[in-house]
Write a protein that holds these residues in place. Sequence first.
Motif, mmCIF file in Angstrom:
data_model
loop_
_atom_site.group_PDB
_atom_site.id
_atom_site.type_symbol
_atom_site.label_atom_id
_atom_site.label_comp_id
_atom_site.label_asym_id
_atom_site.label_seq_id
_atom_site.Cartn_x
_atom_site.Cartn_y
_atom_site.Cartn_z
ATOM 1 N N UNK A 14 0.833 -1.198 0.000
ATOM 2 C CA UNK A 14 0.000 0.000 0.000
ATOM 3 C C UNK A 14 0.870 1.252 0.000
ATOM 4 N N UNK A 15 1.980 1.218 0.758
ATOM 5 C CA UNK A 15 2.867 2.370 0.825
ATOM 6 C C UNK A 15 3.491 2.654 -0.540
ATOM 7 N N UNK A 16 3.964 1.580 -1.233
ATOM 8 C CA UNK A 16 4.515 1.762 -2.572
ATOM 9 C C UNK A 16 3.468 2.358 -3.513
ATOM 10 N N UNK A 84 21.502 11.714 16.009
ATOM 11 C CA UNK A 84 21.284 11.790 14.561
ATOM 12 C C UNK A 84 20.135 10.885 14.131
ATOM 13 N N UNK A 85 19.305 11.406 13.250
ATOM 14 C CA UNK A 85 18.109 10.696 12.791
ATOM 15 C C UNK A 85 18.185 10.559 11.277
ATOM 16 N N UNK A 86 18.003 9.343 10.810
ATOM 17 C CA UNK A 86 17.975 9.092 9.375
ATOM 18 C C UNK A 86 16.562 9.362 8.861
ATOM 19 N N UNK A 87 16.469 10.213 7.846
ATOM 20 C CA UNK A 87 15.189 10.561 7.237
ATOM 21 C C UNK A 87 15.196 9.998 5.827
ATOM 22 N N UNK A 88 14.316 9.037 5.556
ATOM 23 C CA UNK A 88 14.404 8.346 4.269
ATOM 24 C C UNK A 88 13.026 8.056 3.694
ATOM 25 N N UNK A 89 12.996 7.975 2.363
ATOM 26 C CA UNK A 89 11.791 7.633 1.621
ATOM 27 C C UNK A 89 12.084 6.461 0.704
ATOM 28 N N UNK A 90 11.065 5.633 0.435
ATOM 29 C CA UNK A 90 11.218 4.541 -0.517
ATOM 30 C C UNK A 90 11.248 5.044 -1.959
ATOM 31 N N UNK A 91 10.849 6.287 -2.161
ATOM 32 C CA UNK A 91 10.895 6.862 -3.508
ATOM 33 C C UNK A 91 12.345 6.965 -3.979
ATOM 34 N N UNK A 92 12.582 6.695 -5.250
ATOM 35 C CA UNK A 92 13.936 6.718 -5.809
ATOM 36 C C UNK A 92 14.307 8.145 -6.210
ATOM 37 N N UNK A 100 5.990 13.637 1.444
ATOM 38 C CA UNK A 100 6.396 12.283 1.074
ATOM 39 C C UNK A 100 6.294 11.341 2.278
ATOM 40 N N UNK A 101 5.827 10.096 2.076
ATOM 41 C CA UNK A 101 5.879 9.105 3.157
ATOM 42 C C UNK A 101 7.331 8.822 3.532
ATOM 43 N N UNK A 102 7.628 8.886 4.830
ATOM 44 C CA UNK A 102 9.002 8.781 5.301
ATOM 45 C C UNK A 102 9.138 7.747 6.405
ATOM 46 N N UNK A 103 10.344 7.175 6.483
ATOM 47 C CA UNK A 103 10.793 6.440 7.659
ATOM 48 C C UNK A 103 11.710 7.350 8.450
ATOM 49 N N UNK A 144 0.323 0.899 12.155
ATOM 50 C CA UNK A 144 1.004 0.798 10.873
ATOM 51 C C UNK A 144 0.833 2.109 10.109
ATOM 52 N N UNK A 145 1.934 2.632 9.587
ATOM 53 C CA UNK A 145 1.840 3.882 8.853
ATOM 54 C C UNK A 145 3.204 4.470 8.565
ATOM 55 N N UNK A 146 3.242 5.781 8.341
ATOM 56 C CA UNK A 146 4.489 6.446 7.981
ATOM 57 C C UNK A 146 4.457 7.874 8.514
ATOM 58 N N UNK A 147 5.630 8.480 8.552
ATOM 59 C CA UNK A 147 5.764 9.878 8.926
ATOM 60 C C UNK A 147 5.874 10.741 7.677
ATOM 61 N N UNK A 148 5.613 12.022 7.844
ATOM 62 C CA UNK A 148 5.822 12.989 6.782
ATOM 63 C C UNK A 148 6.223 14.314 7.401
#
Length: 204
Positions: A14-16, A84-92, A100-103, A144-148
Amino acid sequence: MKATSTTNVFAIFILFAFISFHLPSLATAELLDTDGDLIQNGGLYYILPVFRGNGGGIGRTTTGNETCPLTVVQQRSEVDNGLPIKISSLALILYLYEGLPLDLSFSAVPLCTPIPSRWTLVKGLLGGKGATVKLTGFYENEVQGWFEIRKHLDDYKLRFCASSNNNCVDIGVKRDDEGNRLLVATEDNPFVVMFKKAKSSYSA
């Protein structure tokens, strides 16, 4: 509490799908750090309060009956940048945009937690009400979800979106009885933040 994290394949699918469908409409506002540079996908940053004098950056601690620092908190000292916090997205993509949905995850992982130490919301820990930001893999009532990241006037705020209904809530700060500044879901008092580059990972 549960000992290991679970993989929700359907939620990932669903996230993809969400990213693929919404990326063109979400990519409307660039996200900038305190140097005025674009925030990098997968980059390390300190998340700091815009309004100084009432706490520092974001770290983790133990609360309740926890024996491992699972709770995401604002540091009590104004001069403490936190971890330090890693901010990442599955988007290429190389750089991140508003919405954007983020981890979000700490770059330094204590031995008692899974790798990576991703954040999530856990319901029902504030006297049975509300939701608190925790590390994944230990609580049955994780959401279940994501940050933005969203604009808040001239600054930024964090939001969490549930994958079950796409409803999003702001992340704020609430003191517990021990004086910890917990990151929690809030309806009317978002934690207004900025992002400062972290030069290297912090040793736990």
